[in-house]
Design a protein around this motif. Structure first.
Motif, PDB file in Angstrom:
ATOM      1  N   GLY A  22      -4.073 -43.753 -25.829  1.00  0.00           N
ATOM      2  CA  GLY A  22      -3.708 -42.604 -25.667  1.00  0.00           C
ATOM      3  C   GLY A  22      -4.844 -41.545 -26.366  1.00  0.00           C
ATOM      4  N   ILE A  23      -4.292 -40.493 -27.001  1.00  0.00           N
ATOM      5  CA  ILE A  23      -5.091 -39.436 -27.609  1.00  0.00           C
ATOM      6  C   ILE A  23      -6.107 -40.152 -28.762  1.00  0.00           C
ATOM      7  N   GLY A  24      -5.627 -41.058 -29.529  1.00  0.00           N
ATOM      8  CA  GLY A  24      -6.557 -41.636 -30.343  1.00  0.00           C
ATOM      9  C   GLY A  24      -7.537 -42.586 -29.808  1.00  0.00           C
ATOM     10  N   VAL A  41      -8.136 -47.913 -36.104  1.00  0.00           N
ATOM     11  CA  VAL A  41      -7.127 -48.414 -36.856  1.00  0.00           C
ATOM     12  C   VAL A  41      -6.004 -48.298 -35.856  1.00  0.00           C
ATOM     13  N   ASP A  42      -5.263 -49.452 -35.864  1.00  0.00           N
ATOM     14  CA  ASP A  42      -3.955 -49.465 -34.973  1.00  0.00           C
ATOM     15  C   ASP A  42      -2.893 -50.377 -35.495  1.00  0.00           C
ATOM     16  N   GLN A  43      -1.683 -50.025 -35.508  1.00  0.00           N
ATOM     17  CA  GLN A  43      -0.730 -51.106 -35.700  1.00  0.00           C
ATOM     18  C   GLN A  43      -0.861 -52.325 -34.863  1.00  0.00           C
ATOM     19  N   ALA A  44      -1.153 -52.026 -33.721  1.00  0.00           N
ATOM     20  CA  ALA A  44      -1.313 -53.198 -32.638  1.00  0.00           C
ATOM     21  C   ALA A  44      -2.844 -53.686 -32.505  1.00  0.00           C
ATOM     22  N   VAL A  67      -3.602 -52.151 -38.768  1.00  0.00           N
ATOM     23  CA  VAL A  67      -2.914 -51.645 -40.131  1.00  0.00           C
ATOM     24  C   VAL A  67      -1.772 -50.753 -39.570  1.00  0.00           C
ATOM     25  N   ASP A  68      -0.604 -50.857 -40.281  1.00  0.00           N
ATOM     26  CA  ASP A  68       0.443 -50.137 -39.962  1.00  0.00           C
ATOM     27  C   ASP A  68       0.204 -49.043 -41.126  1.00  0.00           C
ATOM     28  N   ALA A  69      -0.104 -47.636 -40.377  1.00  0.00           N
ATOM     29  CA  ALA A  69       0.014 -46.398 -41.461  1.00  0.00           C
ATOM     30  C   ALA A  69       0.943 -45.925 -42.375  1.00  0.00           C
ATOM     31  N   THR A  70       2.028 -46.546 -41.903  1.00  0.00           N
ATOM     32  CA  THR A  70       3.188 -46.203 -42.764  1.00  0.00           C
ATOM     33  C   THR A  70       3.374 -47.221 -43.894  1.00  0.00           C
ATOM     34  N   ASN A  94      -5.975 -38.505 -37.629  1.00  0.00           N
ATOM     35  CA  ASN A  94      -4.943 -38.972 -37.702  1.00  0.00           C
ATOM     36  C   ASN A  94      -3.822 -38.957 -36.570  1.00  0.00           C
ATOM     37  N   CYS A  95      -3.333 -39.896 -35.674  1.00  0.00           N
ATOM     38  CA  CYS A  95      -2.625 -39.686 -34.381  1.00  0.00           C
ATOM     39  C   CYS A  95      -1.280 -40.338 -34.455  1.00  0.00           C
ATOM     40  N   PRO A  96      -0.919 -41.094 -35.720  1.00  0.00           N
ATOM     41  CA  PRO A  96       0.304 -41.924 -35.469  1.00  0.00           C
ATOM     42  C   PRO A  96       1.451 -40.837 -35.573  1.00  0.00           C
ATOM     43  N   VAL A 158      14.004 -33.571 -35.367  1.00  0.00           N
ATOM     44  CA  VAL A 158      13.210 -34.184 -36.630  1.00  0.00           C
ATOM     45  C   VAL A 158      11.888 -34.416 -36.308  1.00  0.00           C
ATOM     46  N   TYR A 159      11.258 -34.684 -35.059  1.00  0.00           N
ATOM     47  CA  TYR A 159      10.062 -34.716 -34.815  1.00  0.00           C
ATOM     48  C   TYR A 159       9.272 -33.340 -35.006  1.00  0.00           C
ATOM     49  N   GLY A 160       9.813 -32.285 -34.697  1.00  0.00           N
ATOM     50  CA  GLY A 160       9.176 -31.287 -34.717  1.00  0.00           C
ATOM     51  C   GLY A 160       9.082 -30.568 -36.085  1.00  0.00           C
ATOM     52  N   ALA A 162       8.805 -32.684 -38.704  1.00  0.00           N
ATOM     53  CA  ALA A 162       7.865 -33.407 -39.134  1.00  0.00           C
ATOM     54  C   ALA A 162       6.193 -33.022 -38.813  1.00  0.00           C
ATOM     55  N   LYS A 163       6.248 -32.649 -37.353  1.00  0.00           N
ATOM     56  CA  LYS A 163       4.935 -31.947 -37.122  1.00  0.00           C
ATOM     57  C   LYS A 163       4.634 -30.621 -37.829  1.00  0.00           C
ATOM     58  N   ALA A 164       5.626 -29.841 -37.847  1.00  0.00           N
ATOM     59  CA  ALA A 164       5.600 -28.574 -38.884  1.00  0.00           C
ATOM     60  C   ALA A 164       5.114 -28.811 -40.081  1.00  0.00           C
ATOM     61  N   THR A 191       1.883 -31.176 -23.549  1.00  0.00           N
ATOM     62  CA  THR A 191       2.149 -32.238 -22.998  1.00  0.00           C
ATOM     63  C   THR A 191       0.946 -32.939 -22.471  1.00  0.00           C
ATOM     64  N   ILE A 192       0.631 -34.169 -22.849  1.00  0.00           N
ATOM     65  CA  ILE A 192      -0.437 -35.125 -22.549  1.00  0.00           C
ATOM     66  C   ILE A 192      -0.042 -36.359 -21.896  1.00  0.00           C
ATOM     67  N   HIS A 193      -0.570 -36.655 -20.745  1.00  0.00           N
ATOM     68  CA  HIS A 193      -0.103 -37.775 -20.092  1.00  0.00           C
ATOM     69  C   HIS A 193      -0.639 -39.070 -20.903  1.00  0.00           C
ATOM     70  N   THR A 194       0.184 -39.737 -21.676  1.00  0.00           N
ATOM     71  CA  THR A 194      -0.199 -40.970 -22.114  1.00  0.00           C
ATOM     72  C   THR A 194       0.875 -41.911 -22.053  1.00  0.00           C
ATOM     73  N   ARG A 195       0.699 -42.985 -22.617  1.00  0.00           N
ATOM     74  CA  ARG A 195       1.838 -43.941 -22.538  1.00  0.00           C
ATOM     75  C   ARG A 195       3.230 -43.557 -22.796  1.00  0.00           C
ATOM     76  N   SER A 196       3.192 -42.462 -24.242  1.00  0.00           N
ATOM     77  CA  SER A 196       4.459 -42.375 -24.544  1.00  0.00           C
ATOM     78  C   SER A 196       5.397 -41.376 -23.251  1.00  0.00           C
ATOM     79  N   TRP A 197       4.709 -41.229 -22.361  1.00  0.00           N
ATOM     80  CA  TRP A 197       5.394 -40.438 -21.260  1.00  0.00           C
ATOM     81  C   TRP A 197       5.776 -41.261 -19.970  1.00  0.00           C
ATOM     82  N   GLU A 198       5.387 -42.568 -20.232  1.00  0.00           N
ATOM     83  CA  GLU A 198       5.514 -43.568 -19.089  1.00  0.00           C
ATOM     84  C   GLU A 198       6.965 -44.108 -19.028  1.00  0.00           C
TER      85      GLU A 198
HETATM   86  N1  LIG Z   1       1.360 -37.388 -25.490  1.00  0.00           N
HETATM   87  C1  LIG Z   1       1.862 -36.154 -25.654  1.00  0.00           C
HETATM   88  O1  LIG Z   1       2.606 -35.568 -24.702  1.00  0.00           O
HETATM   89  C2  LIG Z   1       1.786 -35.458 -26.953  1.00  0.00           C
HETATM   90  C3  LIG Z   1       1.782 -34.290 -27.301  1.00  0.00           C
HETATM   91  C4  LIG Z   1       1.747 -33.531 -28.469  1.00  0.00           C
HETATM   92  C5  LIG Z   1       1.452 -34.319 -29.437  1.00  0.00           C
HETATM   93  N2  LIG Z   1       1.308 -35.753 -29.295  1.00  0.00           N
HETATM   94  C6  LIG Z   1       0.754 -36.216 -30.572  1.00  0.00           C
HETATM   95  O2  LIG Z   1      -0.556 -37.131 -30.290  1.00  0.00           O
HETATM   96  C7  LIG Z   1      -0.356 -38.173 -31.146  1.00  0.00           C
HETATM   97  C8  LIG Z   1      -0.746 -39.458 -30.106  1.00  0.00           C
HETATM   98  O3  LIG Z   1       0.086 -39.389 -29.150  1.00  0.00           O
HETATM   99  P1  LIG Z   1      -0.124 -40.334 -27.822  1.00  0.00           P
HETATM  100  O4  LIG Z   1       0.559 -39.801 -26.718  1.00  0.00           O
HETATM  101  O5  LIG Z   1      -1.466 -40.656 -27.667  1.00  0.00           O
HETATM  102  O6  LIG Z   1       0.541 -41.604 -28.400  1.00  0.00           O
HETATM  103  P2  LIG Z   1       0.371 -43.403 -27.895  1.00  0.00           P
HETATM  104  O7  LIG Z   1       1.860 -43.862 -27.690  1.00  0.00           O
HETATM  105  O8  LIG Z   1      -0.349 -43.391 -26.518  1.00  0.00           O
HETATM  106  O9  LIG Z   1      -0.727 -43.646 -28.919  1.00  0.00           O
HETATM  107  C9  LIG Z   1      -0.342 -43.744 -30.000  1.00  0.00           C
HETATM  108  C10 LIG Z   1      -1.023 -44.894 -30.807  1.00  0.00           C
HETATM  109  O10 LIG Z   1      -1.079 -44.850 -32.162  1.00  0.00           O
HETATM  110  C11 LIG Z   1      -0.537 -46.292 -32.548  1.00  0.00           C
HETATM  111  N3  LIG Z   1       0.365 -46.138 -33.760  1.00  0.00           N
HETATM  112  C12 LIG Z   1       1.703 -45.579 -33.998  1.00  0.00           C
HETATM  113  N4  LIG Z   1       2.176 -45.520 -35.015  1.00  0.00           N
HETATM  114  C13 LIG Z   1       1.309 -46.134 -35.732  1.00  0.00           C
HETATM  115  C14 LIG Z   1       1.069 -46.524 -37.189  1.00  0.00           C
HETATM  116  N5  LIG Z   1       2.303 -46.316 -37.860  1.00  0.00           N
HETATM  117  N6  LIG Z   1       0.116 -46.967 -37.738  1.00  0.00           N
HETATM  118  C15 LIG Z   1      -0.836 -47.403 -36.892  1.00  0.00           C
HETATM  119  N7  LIG Z   1      -0.926 -47.134 -35.671  1.00  0.00           N
HETATM  120  C16 LIG Z   1       0.098 -46.450 -35.115  1.00  0.00           C
HETATM  121  C17 LIG Z   1       0.123 -46.946 -31.394  1.00  0.00           C
HETATM  122  O11 LIG Z   1       0.029 -48.348 -31.421  1.00  0.00           O
HETATM  123  C18 LIG Z   1      -0.743 -46.463 -30.337  1.00  0.00           C
HETATM  124  O12 LIG Z   1      -1.778 -47.069 -30.035  1.00  0.00           O
HETATM  125  C19 LIG Z   1       0.861 -38.522 -31.600  1.00  0.00           C
HETATM  126  O13 LIG Z   1       0.804 -37.888 -33.014  1.00  0.00           O
HETATM  127  C20 LIG Z   1       1.598 -37.374 -31.020  1.00  0.00           C
HETATM  128  O14 LIG Z   1       2.805 -36.835 -31.436  1.00  0.00           O
HETATM  129  C21 LIG Z   1       1.155 -36.336 -28.130  1.00  0.00           C
END
Ligand SMILES: NC(=O)c1ccc[n+]([C@@H]2O[C@H](COP(=O)([O-])OP(=O)(O)OC[C@H]3O[C@@H](n4cnc5c(N)ncnc54)[C@H](O)[C@@H]3O)[C@@H](O)[C@H]2O)c1
Length: 279
Positions: A22-24, A41-44, A67-70, A94-96, A158-160, A162-164, A191-198
Motif C-alpha cells: 500500500g502507501i508504505g 520494515v513490515d510485520q509480513a 518486525v512487528d512495530a507494536t 510510519n504507516c502501520p 477508535v481508529y479516528g 488514535a489518528k487524532a 480514501t486510498i485504493h489499497t489492499r485494506s479496501w479489497e
Molecule cells: N487506504 C486508505 O484508504 C487510507 C486512508 C487514510 C489513511 N490510511 C493510512 O495509511 C496507512 C497505510 O495504509 P494502507 O492502506 O497502505 O494499508 P495496507 O494494509 O495496504 O498496508 C499496510 C502495511 O503495513 C504493514 N503493517 C501493519 N501493521 C504493522 C505492524 N504493526 N508492524 C509492521 N508492519 C505493519 C502491513 O503488513 C502492510 O504491509 C495506515 O496508517 C492507514 O491508516 C489509509
C-alpha cells in the motif's frame, strides 16, 4: 530507477515502517527512486522483501526487515542495529495502523487496545527508538500517516481517535525537537485504493465507485498520491515545515457538498461555462 523524479534523497538513510504494501510500499519506491537507501520494515517478511526486491531490480538501494512495530523490544533492537550499521537515520516514515470495523456499542476492550496499539503506539515506539539515530542526521525528518479520520468524523471512532492522537504527538514532538532540527509532520489521506479496501470491496463491489463520486476531484486516491506528499515533507524542500498536517484527500474535507446542495439545490454544482476537455 526508471521514473523521472528528482534526487532529493541521494545519500539519505530512510526507514519505512509498514513498507511492504500500500502507501508504505509506494513511499519506499518513491524515496528509493529519489536516491534514498531504504530499509523496508513490515510485520509480513514476504511483503517487506518484495518491496525491497522491487527497488533493487529498478536499480535502487534497499533491504528488508520483518518486525512487528507494536513489539517494543523488537523495534528497539531493530533501530539499535540500524544505528550501528548506518550511524544515523535521516527519514522515518510510519504507516502501520488497524481499524476494527465494529459498531461503537460493540467494540470490545481488546479491539480498542489493538486499534490503539497498531495505530498510535506503534509509531510512538518507532519514533522513540529512532530518536538517537535521527539526532545524528544533518536533516532528520519524521513523516507519519494519519487520516482524514483523525481530523473529522468518518466512522471508526477508535481508529479516528488514535489518528487524532498521532497528529497531536507529532505537534508536540515538533516543538520538543525543533531546536535540534528534527522535523515531524503528518500526511492525512482520504480514501486510498489499497489492499485494506479489497475486503470491503469484496462485500460491496461498487463501494470504491460510490466513494469516488463523493470526492470533489471525482476519484479516490492512489498510494502514489500519498507517497509524493510524504517525499515532499521528508525532503529539504520542506525544511521550514514542522508540526503540520498535509491533507491529501481529493478535497473531501474541504467542505460539505450535500449541505451546500440542500441549501442551494443540485444546480449549485452545475457549471454554466460548458464542458471543458479533461485529461
Ligand atoms: N487506504 C486508505 O484508504 C487510507 C486512508 C487514510 C489513511 N490510511 C493510512 O495509511 C496507512 C497505510 O495504509 P494502507 O492502506 O497502505 O494499508 P495496507 O494494509 O495496504 O498496508 C499496510 C502495511 O503495513 C504493514 N503493517 C501493519 N501493521 C504493522 C505492524 N504493526 N508492524 C509492521 N508492519 C505493519 C502491513 O503488513 C502492510 O504491509 C495506515 O496508517 C492507514 O491508516 C489509509
Amino acid at each position: 530507477m526508471t521514473e523521472n523524479y528528482g534526487r532529493r534523497f541521494d545519500g539519505r538513510v530512510a526507514v519505512v515502517i509498514g513498507g511492504g504494501r500500500g502507501i508504505g510500499r509506494a513511499t519506499s519506491l518513491r524515496l528509493a527512486a529519489e536516491g534514498a537507501r531504504v530499509t523496508v520494515v513490515d510485520q509480513a517478511p514476504q511483503f517487506a522483501e518484495e518491496t525491497a526486491e522491487e527497488i533493487r531490480t529498478a536499480g535502487g538501494l534497499a533491504d528488508s526487515t520483518a518486525v512487528d512495530a507494536t513489539d517494543a523490544a523488537a523495534i528497539g533492537r531493530f533501530f539499535y542495529g540500524l544505528g550501528e550499521e548506518h550511524g544515523r537515520v535521516d527519514v522515518l516514515v510510519n504507516c502501520p495502523a488497524h481499524a476494527s470495523d465494529t459498531h461503537f456499542e460493540r467494540v470490545t476492550e481488546s479491539e480498542f487496545d489493538f486499534d490503539m496499539t497498531a495505530t498510535l503506539k506503534a509509531p510512538f515506539l518507532c519514533i522513540q527508538a529512532a530518536m538517537h539515530s535521527l539526532l545524528r542526521s544533518t536533516a532528520p525528518s519524521v513523516v507519519s500517516i494519519s487520516s482524514v479520520n483523525g481530523l473529522a468524523a468518518f466512522g471508526n471512532e477508535v481508529y479516528g481517535a488514535a489518528k487524532a492522537g498521532l497528529i497531536n504527538l507529532h505537534k508536540n514532538l515538533a516543538l520538543r525537537y525543533g531546536p535540534e532540527g528534527v522535523r515531524f509532520n503528518i500526511v492525512a489521506p482520504g480514501t486510498i485504493h489499497t489492499r485494506s479496501w479489497e475486503s470491503r470491496a469484496a462485500a460491496e463491489p461498487s463501494i470504491l465507485e460510490k466513494m469516488a463520486a463523493l470526492y470533489p476531484l471525482g476519484r479516490v486516491g492512489t498510494p502514489e498520491d500519498i507517497a509524493s506528499a510524504v517525499a515532499f515533507l521528508a525532503s529539504s524542500e520542506a525544511s521550514w515545515i514542522t508540526g503540520t498536517v498535509l491533507t491529501v484527500d481529493g478535497g473531501i474535507t474541504a467542505g460539505n457538498g450535500p449541505l451546500i446542495s440542500a441549501i442551494f439545490g443540485e444546480s449549485f454544482f452545475t457549471s454554466t461555462v460548458g464542458e471543458r476537455p479533461r485529461a
